[in-house]
Design a protein around this motif. Sequence first.
Motif, mmCIF file in Angstrom:
data_model
loop_
_atom_site.group_PDB
_atom_site.id
_atom_site.type_symbol
_atom_site.label_atom_id
_atom_site.label_comp_id
_atom_site.label_asym_id
_atom_site.label_seq_id
_atom_site.Cartn_x
_atom_site.Cartn_y
_atom_site.Cartn_z
ATOM 1 N N TYR A 112 65.013 -13.904 7.781
ATOM 2 C CA TYR A 112 64.474 -13.908 6.399
ATOM 3 C C TYR A 112 65.345 -12.604 5.619
ATOM 4 O O TYR A 112 65.266 -12.800 4.424
ATOM 5 C CB TYR A 112 63.149 -13.280 6.235
ATOM 6 N N ILE A 113 66.018 -11.786 6.330
ATOM 7 C CA ILE A 113 66.894 -10.872 5.615
ATOM 8 C C ILE A 113 68.466 -11.256 5.583
ATOM 9 O O ILE A 113 68.979 -11.545 6.801
ATOM 10 C CB ILE A 113 66.767 -9.576 6.234
ATOM 11 N N THR A 114 68.941 -11.438 4.437
ATOM 12 C CA THR A 114 70.429 -11.931 4.445
ATOM 13 C C THR A 114 71.321 -10.934 4.218
ATOM 14 O O THR A 114 72.662 -11.279 4.558
ATOM 15 C CB THR A 114 70.363 -13.226 3.103
ATOM 16 N N GLY A 115 71.189 -9.750 3.677
ATOM 17 C CA GLY A 115 72.017 -8.913 3.598
ATOM 18 C C GLY A 115 72.603 -8.014 5.147
ATOM 19 O O GLY A 115 71.423 -7.858 5.664
ATOM 20 N N ALA A 116 73.645 -8.116 5.252
ATOM 21 C CA ALA A 116 74.147 -7.162 6.451
ATOM 22 C C ALA A 116 73.519 -5.725 6.563
ATOM 23 O O ALA A 116 73.372 -5.387 7.339
ATOM 24 C CB ALA A 116 75.857 -7.210 6.720
ATOM 25 N N GLY A 117 73.745 -5.094 5.303
ATOM 26 C CA GLY A 117 73.232 -3.723 5.335
ATOM 27 C C GLY A 117 71.651 -3.478 5.681
ATOM 28 O O GLY A 117 71.207 -2.950 6.408
ATOM 29 N N ALA A 118 71.136 -4.476 5.171
ATOM 30 C CA ALA A 118 69.450 -4.587 5.148
ATOM 31 C C ALA A 118 69.174 -4.924 6.708
ATOM 32 O O ALA A 118 68.215 -4.525 7.310
ATOM 33 C CB ALA A 118 69.054 -5.527 4.309
ATOM 34 N N ARG A 119 69.807 -5.803 7.278
ATOM 35 C CA ARG A 119 69.773 -6.216 8.786
ATOM 36 C C ARG A 119 70.030 -5.211 9.798
ATOM 37 O O ARG A 119 69.207 -4.782 10.545
ATOM 38 C CB ARG A 119 70.610 -7.186 9.143
ATOM 39 N N LYS A 120 70.887 -4.276 9.134
ATOM 40 C CA LYS A 120 71.232 -3.097 10.141
ATOM 41 C C LYS A 120 70.256 -2.121 10.103
ATOM 42 O O LYS A 120 69.758 -1.464 11.236
ATOM 43 C CB LYS A 120 72.737 -2.309 9.769
ATOM 44 N N ILE A 121 69.673 -1.806 8.980
ATOM 45 C CA ILE A 121 68.589 -0.884 8.489
ATOM 46 C C ILE A 121 67.323 -1.448 9.378
ATOM 47 O O ILE A 121 66.733 -0.645 10.157
ATOM 48 C CB ILE A 121 68.222 -0.784 7.156
ATOM 49 N N VAL A 122 67.062 -2.535 9.474
ATOM 50 C CA VAL A 122 65.933 -3.242 10.169
ATOM 51 C C VAL A 122 65.842 -3.041 11.536
ATOM 52 O O VAL A 122 65.158 -2.752 12.220
ATOM 53 C CB VAL A 122 65.435 -4.739 9.709
ATOM 54 N N ARG A 123 67.180 -3.404 12.050
ATOM 55 C CA ARG A 123 67.436 -3.000 13.623
ATOM 56 C C ARG A 123 67.317 -1.865 13.814
ATOM 57 O O ARG A 123 66.812 -1.613 14.801
ATOM 58 C CB ARG A 123 68.924 -3.686 13.781
ATOM 59 N N LEU A 124 67.725 -0.902 13.121
ATOM 60 C CA LEU A 124 67.780 0.556 13.548
ATOM 61 C C LEU A 124 66.400 0.884 13.426
ATOM 62 O O LEU A 124 66.005 1.736 14.368
ATOM 63 C CB LEU A 124 68.599 1.276 12.635
ATOM 64 N N LEU A 125 65.679 0.610 12.587
ATOM 65 C CA LEU A 125 64.238 0.953 12.400
ATOM 66 C C LEU A 125 63.306 0.249 13.663
ATOM 67 O O LEU A 125 62.549 0.967 13.976
ATOM 68 C CB LEU A 125 63.320 0.479 11.120
ATOM 69 N N SER A 126 63.837 -0.951 14.095
ATOM 70 C CA SER A 126 62.977 -1.356 14.992
ATOM 71 C C SER A 126 63.406 -0.830 16.286
ATOM 72 O O SER A 126 62.543 -0.705 17.223
ATOM 73 C CB SER A 126 63.575 -3.153 15.395
#
Length: 144
Positions: A112-126
Amino acid sequence: MSKSKSRNLTLSQRGMNFETLMWLFTRLSALAMYALILFGLMGALYMGARNQMNFADVMRWAFMPNVTHVQSTDLQDLVPWASIFWKLTAIALLLVAVAHGVHGLVVIADDYITGAGARKIVRLLSIVFMLSMMGIGSYIIWTS
């Protein structure tokens, strides 16, 4: 209408990348959870039969082998239930389940998250969330 042949590539031709490793991790962690649950279930049934526990208490302990799950019962001897072996089994189940679950959430978030930066943030938070839950859960199990 032409028939198209599917390509069958060997692992050396395909390459072992991060996605392949995570796919393999998901399958192996699910099998590990099944094995740990089955092991805890067999141990709980054996120890519960020795101590004449009711079935509800045995099942509660089987899916998370922690001595606090049998303290509220009328058992006289809690020492076999509080052994380091069962604590390590419970911690192993916790670590595998949390890692499996957080990886599943990351896979869903990536859909659902398309932006590369947003994916990195979600992965880091995860990862931070996963390590926090593993640490807190392991501490609670070890000190109980």
